[in-house]
Design a protein around this motif. Structure first.
Motif, short mmCIF file in Angstrom:
data_model
loop_
_atom_site.label_atom_id
_atom_site.label_comp_id
_atom_site.label_asym_id
_atom_site.label_seq_id
_atom_site.Cartn_x
_atom_site.Cartn_y
_atom_site.Cartn_z
N TYR A 101 -23.12 31.93 39.12
CA TYR A 101 -23.07 33.39 39.02
C TYR A 101 -23.86 34.08 40.13
O TYR A 101 -23.62 35.25 40.44
N ASN A 102 -24.81 33.36 40.74
CA ASN A 102 -25.58 33.95 41.82
C ASN A 102 -24.71 34.20 43.06
O ASN A 102 -25.11 34.93 43.97
N GLN A 103 -23.52 33.64 43.07
CA GLN A 103 -22.58 33.88 44.18
C GLN A 103 -21.58 34.99 43.86
O GLN A 103 -20.66 35.24 44.63
N GLU A 104 -21.77 35.64 42.73
CA GLU A 104 -20.93 36.78 42.36
C GLU A 104 -21.74 38.08 42.45
O GLU A 104 -22.96 38.07 42.25
N ASN A 105 -21.07 39.17 42.71
CA ASN A 105 -21.72 40.48 42.69
C ASN A 105 -21.51 41.11 41.32
O ASN A 105 -20.56 41.87 41.10
N LEU A 106 -22.39 40.77 40.40
CA LEU A 106 -22.25 41.25 39.03
C LEU A 106 -22.70 42.70 38.85
O LEU A 106 -22.57 43.25 37.77
N SER A 166 -21.33 45.12 40.50
CA SER A 166 -20.20 45.96 40.90
C SER A 166 -19.17 46.02 39.78
O SER A 166 -19.43 45.60 38.65
N LYS A 167 -17.99 46.52 40.12
CA LYS A 167 -16.87 46.48 39.18
C LYS A 167 -16.23 45.09 39.22
O LYS A 167 -16.44 44.33 40.15
N LYS A 168 -15.42 44.80 38.21
CA LYS A 168 -14.78 43.49 38.12
C LYS A 168 -13.94 43.23 39.36
O LYS A 168 -13.19 44.08 39.83
N SER A 169 -14.10 42.01 39.90
CA SER A 169 -13.34 41.60 41.08
C SER A 169 -12.99 40.13 40.93
O SER A 169 -13.28 39.51 39.91
N ILE A 170 -12.34 39.57 41.94
CA ILE A 170 -12.01 38.15 41.88
C ILE A 170 -13.30 37.33 41.81
O ILE A 170 -14.33 37.72 42.36
N GLU A 171 -13.23 36.20 41.13
CA GLU A 171 -14.40 35.37 40.90
C GLU A 171 -14.25 34.02 41.60
O GLU A 171 -13.14 33.52 41.79
N LYS A 172 -15.37 33.42 41.95
CA LYS A 172 -15.39 32.20 42.76
C LYS A 172 -15.68 30.97 41.92
O LYS A 172 -16.60 30.97 41.09
N PHE A 173 -14.90 29.91 42.16
CA PHE A 173 -15.09 28.63 41.47
C PHE A 173 -14.95 27.50 42.49
O PHE A 173 -14.32 27.66 43.53
N ARG A 214 -10.71 31.50 44.43
CA ARG A 214 -11.00 32.90 44.07
C ARG A 214 -9.86 33.42 43.21
O ARG A 214 -8.73 33.55 43.69
N VAL A 215 -10.17 33.69 41.96
CA VAL A 215 -9.13 34.06 40.99
C VAL A 215 -9.63 35.19 40.11
O VAL A 215 -10.83 35.49 40.06
N SER A 216 -8.70 35.77 39.39
CA SER A 216 -9.06 36.85 38.46
C SER A 216 -8.63 36.54 37.03
O SER A 216 -8.82 37.36 36.14
N SER A 217 -8.04 35.36 36.81
CA SER A 217 -7.59 35.01 35.47
C SER A 217 -7.63 33.49 35.27
O SER A 217 -7.65 32.73 36.24
N ILE A 218 -7.61 33.09 34.01
CA ILE A 218 -7.60 31.67 33.68
C ILE A 218 -6.33 31.01 34.21
O ILE A 218 -6.35 29.86 34.69
N GLN A 219 -5.21 31.71 34.14
CA GLN A 219 -3.95 31.14 34.61
C GLN A 219 -4.00 30.82 36.10
O GLN A 219 -3.53 29.76 36.55
#
Length: 326
Positions: free
Chosen positions: A144-149, A151-158, A184-189
């Motif tokens: 989570y330290n690599q996400e900008n929490l 801000s508003k919801k955006s694509i997330e890194k895995f 970099r995704v925004s959904s489980i799918q």
């Protein structure tokens, strides 16, 4: 790509008395602790994006989604994840504001973990390399330290990997095509689709061939000392001096661990004042276990590419800055 299931691992080698296998769950160490999948699901809160209160994809969802794809890709095999976490973020519910810590009840505490890594061994997908059993494994990292929490919801890194775990030492062996560190995704799918693509684009046969050949090349003590010395020097070179040299990500303290284990490691230390590149590689991956979760996979791949570069130089008599004159 065909992934071969091996039901009789011991039939692959002539002398089964030399087969080395040891079980352990610590595929990464650093400052991590082991937790269960149920703990992540039942006991941990889910961080949100601060400006719109939209939820992130949780650690549990990440692991569960990867597990589902892996079980489907490998013929319905039942897979159990090994999970390690670090950087616990503690909190409390509003009614417990101002309450002394020692008086907090369990239901008044909240927690989640900033960083998480997991690994799942695929049942009956084993290979023997240099007389040691390697288990095909898949896993991932979320930090989570690599996400900008804020801000508003955006694509997330895995980050997701597929490769092998050496059962002697639980060292992970990951090649370049076995790691996607920029999912970099925004959904489980979308996440599951990325995991599926990684699995089916991974060249298992090529990876095994590269690992097997490492036992064909040896360094004597003078050559090993030269290699270690140049590795220590690399990080202090200027940017211009680093150009043309293979980039190295192991830290100076980790290189020190490699030297210590060269003399003391029960499975991979020197023999008769020489050491195979297979053993050197495993000393590298063992040292890498001390990396934090968010840098572990990239360093693991870097050690694989580094040792392959050394092997190529020896095999083809190509001058290499890290090696003594061939």
């Amino acid at each position: 790509m065909e992934l071969v299931a091996n039901q009789q691992v011991q039939d692959m080698i002539e002398d089964t008395t030399n087969l080395v296998q040891k079980s352990s769950s610590k595929f990464i160490e650093a400052n991590t602790v082991e937790v269960s999948l149920n703990h992540l699901k039942q006991d941990c809160i889910i961080p949100v994006f601060a400006k719109d209160n939209e939820t992130t994809l949780s650690h549990f969802e990440f692991i569960d989604a990867t597990k589902e794809i892996a079980e489907s890709a490998f013929n319905g095999a039942f897979i159990t994840p090994s999970i390690r976490v670090s950087h616990q973020i503690k909190g409390r519910i509003p009614s417990a504001i101002g309450k002394p810590v020692k008086e907090l009840l369990e239901h008044e505490k909240t927690t989640y973990y900033e960083r998480m890594a997991f690994m799942m061994e695929i049942p009956n997908r084993q290979m023997v390399v240099n007389n040691q059993i390697l288990n095909l494994s898949i896993g991932g990292v979320r930090a989570y330290n690599q996400e900008n929490l804020f801000s508003k919801k955006s694509i997330e890194k895995f980050k997701v990997f597929i490769g092998y775990k050496n059962t002697v030492c639980t060292n992970l062996c990951i090649a370049t095509d076995g790691l996607n560190s920029e999912i970099r995704v925004s959904s489980i799918q979308e996440l599951q689709e990325a995991v599926k693509n990684l699995i089916y684009n991974y060249n298992q046969e090529s990876h095994i061939e590269k690992l097997e050949r490492l036992s064909n090349y040896y360094l004597d003590e003078k050559q090993f000392a030269h290699l270690i010395g140049k590795m220590r020097m690399y990080h202090y070179l200027s940017k211009i001096e680093k150009q043309g040299k293979f980039p190295l990500q192991l830290t100076d303290s980790q290189i020190g661990s490699v030297v210590k284990d060269y003399f003391t490691d029960d499975n991979f230390k020197r023999t008769d004042n020489q050491i195979s590149l297979w053993n050197v590689y495993n000393l590298f991956t063992e040292a890498n276990k001390s990396s934090y979760i968010d840098s572990n996979l990239e360093r693991n791949v870097n050690t694989h590419e580094f040792i392959q570069n050394i092997a190529n130089s020896i095999e083809n008599s190509i001058p290499n800055w890290y090696l003594a004159t061939l």
